[in-house]
Design a protein around this motif. Structure first.
Motif, short mmCIF file in Angstrom:
data_model
loop_
_atom_site.label_atom_id
_atom_site.label_comp_id
_atom_site.label_asym_id
_atom_site.label_seq_id
_atom_site.Cartn_x
_atom_site.Cartn_y
_atom_site.Cartn_z
N MET A 196 0.83 -1.18 0.00
CA MET A 196 0.00 0.00 0.00
C MET A 196 0.88 1.24 0.00
O MET A 196 1.83 1.34 0.76
CB MET A 196 -0.90 0.02 1.23
CG MET A 196 -1.93 -1.05 1.23
SD MET A 196 -2.98 -0.78 2.66
CE MET A 196 -3.92 -2.24 2.58
N ARG A 197 0.52 2.18 -0.82
CA ARG A 197 1.34 3.39 -0.99
C ARG A 197 1.46 4.21 0.29
O ARG A 197 2.49 4.80 0.55
CB ARG A 197 0.78 4.24 -2.11
CG ARG A 197 0.94 3.57 -3.46
CD ARG A 197 0.30 4.33 -4.55
NE ARG A 197 0.71 5.73 -4.52
CZ ARG A 197 0.49 6.56 -5.49
NH1 ARG A 197 -0.13 6.17 -6.57
NH2 ARG A 197 0.88 7.82 -5.40
N TRP A 198 0.41 4.26 1.10
CA TRP A 198 0.47 5.09 2.30
C TRP A 198 1.26 4.45 3.43
O TRP A 198 1.47 5.05 4.47
CB TRP A 198 -0.93 5.49 2.76
CG TRP A 198 -1.87 4.35 3.00
CD1 TRP A 198 -2.63 3.71 2.06
CD2 TRP A 198 -2.17 3.73 4.23
NE1 TRP A 198 -3.37 2.70 2.64
CE2 TRP A 198 -3.11 2.71 3.99
CE3 TRP A 198 -1.74 3.93 5.53
CZ2 TRP A 198 -3.62 1.90 4.98
CZ3 TRP A 198 -2.25 3.12 6.52
CH2 TRP A 198 -3.18 2.12 6.24
N LYS A 199 1.74 3.21 3.21
CA LYS A 199 2.59 2.54 4.20
C LYS A 199 4.04 2.45 3.71
O LYS A 199 4.86 1.82 4.35
CB LYS A 199 2.08 1.12 4.46
CG LYS A 199 0.76 1.07 5.19
CD LYS A 199 0.42 -0.37 5.50
CE LYS A 199 -0.84 -0.52 6.28
NZ LYS A 199 -1.04 -1.88 6.73
N ARG A 200 4.35 3.08 2.60
CA ARG A 200 5.69 3.01 2.03
C ARG A 200 6.38 4.36 2.20
O ARG A 200 5.84 5.40 1.84
CB ARG A 200 5.64 2.66 0.54
CG ARG A 200 7.02 2.60 -0.10
CD ARG A 200 6.96 2.19 -1.56
NE ARG A 200 6.55 0.80 -1.64
CZ ARG A 200 5.55 0.36 -2.42
NH1 ARG A 200 4.87 1.20 -3.16
NH2 ARG A 200 5.25 -0.90 -2.43
N SER A 211 -3.21 -2.05 12.03
CA SER A 211 -3.08 -2.15 10.58
C SER A 211 -1.98 -1.23 10.06
O SER A 211 -1.20 -1.61 9.19
CB SER A 211 -4.41 -1.79 9.90
OG SER A 211 -4.23 -1.70 8.51
N TYR A 212 -1.93 -0.03 10.62
CA TYR A 212 -0.93 0.93 10.17
C TYR A 212 0.49 0.44 10.45
O TYR A 212 1.40 0.68 9.67
CB TYR A 212 -1.14 2.29 10.84
CG TYR A 212 -0.26 3.36 10.28
CD1 TYR A 212 -0.48 3.87 9.00
CD2 TYR A 212 0.83 3.83 10.99
CE1 TYR A 212 0.34 4.83 8.46
CE2 TYR A 212 1.66 4.80 10.46
CZ TYR A 212 1.42 5.29 9.20
OH TYR A 212 2.24 6.24 8.66
#
Length: 162
Positions: free
Chosen positions: A1-5, A128-129
């Motif tokens: 997921m892009r928001w976790k990279r 999750s985050y």
């Protein structure tokens, strides 16, 4: 997921430009806008829970709304003055934990959220985050991507709060 990279860039620490030591570099994590917005919303909601239920220790000054280093210094001054008037012996110990954010253990943070009765939706979102986070480092033509398991990105909105 892009928001976790996170995309890592390295910056040379001031005064260490001529050093040969690898510690002269500081890694900065650039997160996508969605990840930053999520972090800010998440820590704001968790802080609202913590402060509305009076769960924060009164001696916590750092990263606490409306409190800072001057408040901490004044509390120490008041404590010392009262002790001196009473004839007490006063000992002050100050610790600076090097790399504290670099080794923050996510499982312990999640356990703390559970213990303080954090609402289930915030707990699940935080869990999750923390999972499946990655960091990407690109230097010249070399690109490395690794899973991150316990490091807070430098510049994180919620790192100090957790």
């Amino acid at each position: 997921m892009r928001w976790k990279r996170a995309r890592l860039i390295t910056v040379t620490k001031p005064g260490k430009e001529n050093s040969e030591d690898v510690s002269k570099y500081r890694q900065i994590s650039l997160l996508n806008l969605g990840g930053k917005v999520l972090q800010k919303a998440l820590i704001n909601r968790i802080n609202r829970h913590v402060f509305s239920h009076d769960l924060m220790n009164n001696n916590q000054y750092g990263f606490t709304p409306h409190r800072g280093t001057i408040d901490a210094a004044m509390a120490v001054k008041d404590f010392v003055e009262k002790g001196l008037v009473a004839g007490d012996v006063i000992v002050l110990v100050s610790l600076d934990v090097k790399g504290a954010f670099d080794v923050a253990w996510w499982q312990s943070i999640l356990n703390g959220l559970k213990v303080c009765g954090c609402p289930k939706n915030l707990f699940n979102l935080t869990n999750s985050y923390f999972s499946q986070r990655t960091a990407v480092l690109s230097i010249n033509s070399i690109r490395m991507e690794r899973e991150v398991i316990k490091v807070w990105p430098r510049g994180s909105c919620c790192g100090p709060g957790f």
